[in-house]
Scaffold this motif. Sequence first.
Motif, short mmCIF file in Angstrom:
data_model
loop_
_atom_site.label_atom_id
_atom_site.label_comp_id
_atom_site.label_asym_id
_atom_site.label_seq_id
_atom_site.Cartn_x
_atom_site.Cartn_y
_atom_site.Cartn_z
N ASP A 66 -6.67 5.77 24.75
CA ASP A 66 -5.33 5.21 24.55
C ASP A 66 -4.88 4.41 25.77
N TYR A 67 -5.09 4.97 26.97
CA TYR A 67 -4.59 4.32 28.19
C TYR A 67 -5.37 3.05 28.52
N TYR A 68 -6.71 3.11 28.45
CA TYR A 68 -7.51 1.99 28.91
C TYR A 68 -7.86 0.97 27.81
N LEU A 69 -8.09 1.43 26.58
CA LEU A 69 -8.53 0.51 25.53
C LEU A 69 -7.40 0.02 24.64
N ILE A 70 -6.42 0.87 24.40
CA ILE A 70 -5.34 0.47 23.50
C ILE A 70 -4.13 -0.05 24.27
N ALA A 71 -3.65 0.73 25.24
CA ALA A 71 -2.49 0.28 26.03
C ALA A 71 -2.88 -0.68 27.14
N ARG A 72 -4.20 -0.77 27.43
CA ARG A 72 -4.71 -1.65 28.49
C ARG A 72 -4.08 -1.34 29.84
N GLY A 73 -3.80 -0.06 30.07
CA GLY A 73 -3.25 0.36 31.35
C GLY A 73 -1.78 0.09 31.53
N ARG A 74 -1.10 -0.33 30.46
CA ARG A 74 0.33 -0.64 30.56
C ARG A 74 1.13 0.46 29.86
#
Length: 492
Positions: free
Chosen positions: A403-411
Amino acid sequence: MIPSDLQARGYSPGLTNPDLAPTTPAQRTWGAFSIFNVWTSDVHSLWGYYLAASLFLLCGSFLNFILAIGIGSLAIYVLMTMVGLAGVRTGVPFPVLARASFGVWGANFPALVRAIVACFWYGAQTAAASGAIVALLTRSPDLLAFHKNVHLLGHSALEVICYVVVWALQLLIIQRGMETVRRFQDWAGPGVWLAMLVLAIGLVVKAGSFSFDSRIPTDVLLEKTKDAGVPGTPGSFGSLAAVAAVWITYFAALYLNFCDFTRYAKDEAAVKKGNLWGLPVNLLLFSLVAGVTTLAAFKVYGEVLIHPDQISAKFDSWVLAAIAALTFAIATLGINVVANFVSPAFDISNVFPKHISFKQGGYIAALIALVLYPFAPWEGSAASFVGAIGSTMGPLFGVIMVDYYLIARGRIDVDALYRENGRYRFQGGWNVKALVAAGIGIVFSTLLPNFTDLLPTWWGLYGWFFGVAIGGACYWGLRMLPEVDPELTRQA
């Protein structure tokens, strides 16, 4: 009541208290040395030594041991840096970060799973520390007789007394909050390094000589590792792969809540530097010393001794035995406070922020560990215990990282993490997709391998990895499905 500045930002009282709120610049005082000492406190314990020595027996030689532990340590560094950067960028603890993936109320599921695991580890580490004290005290004939003849709650009365005393001492450390935890770990971790070196050097000197080519006889290794649940003979590819896997899984709990510490870091550079020295470098050196000590102890005493208190109990000098026992006990208190008090304190507080503070959450976790003591679920094979307890958290880690790195892209919208009706509300505060994905992962990582015979016997050793892969892949697939309800699309 939450502070007025948090109210002004629209934070919901049911999701906020001063302990869970994002860290302020004034609170970000942890440099690379403090991050490094998170790892010295976490690894340099009786359980950490016990596990390293146990894995050494499965490798058959020092070269195999260094290769397996080295590969595992590099993987740990990468994984910890991933979650650590999320903590320093957002300034929030693990249960709050989990709201972005599981929903503002759904995050209580991974938080409570992590808290329960911490309670088991809290008990295991407390038992290890108290065991070192028992080994020292039973050098007295009178106390040895008391230990053998008086029993309580399925243990010797001396063991119970030492457990309760050590359990209570840990609560004193956290009275002043996270800054006291940082100061304690800054000297506890290096302290046990000194004790480890003294122990190793003393045994090597007593052995008369030492060589990295020396080996424990194969028949002895087979006897000592027969119940480890690891396929193959010591030194085989199957055993080495299992060693790396168990070493990585040992840190499964901290993969989730390492952000509880990095939220106090000064910057990302401090996290990366502290992790570099504290993980691959420190882990390799610590494991090397554990291996040297195990091999030298076998040469001196003719026995395989994988518990430091077993070795210190054989010292002729009371003073040396006392120093060794107390140092290892203090170091074990360090890991308990760092890894198994801080996390459940935040996790339990997250469930009822208005009523439970950081300290109160930690007290609840410590009480659960006390209740678990008569049952001692941590006794038995080190590899089996680590695999069974760590596998549960793999799917949670997989979902959160995807979720954090692939979907939210760290945002991450940090303020929305504290608002009941913000973008992380999902379906009434629960992200059903995350819960379903984690549930599927737990079935394959924990339930099927530990409670059925449907999967191969070796599956459980890699349960954490299967959990990460299956949980993360399922979550990615479910999030890629088109939304039906436009309102849910807007919220997601």
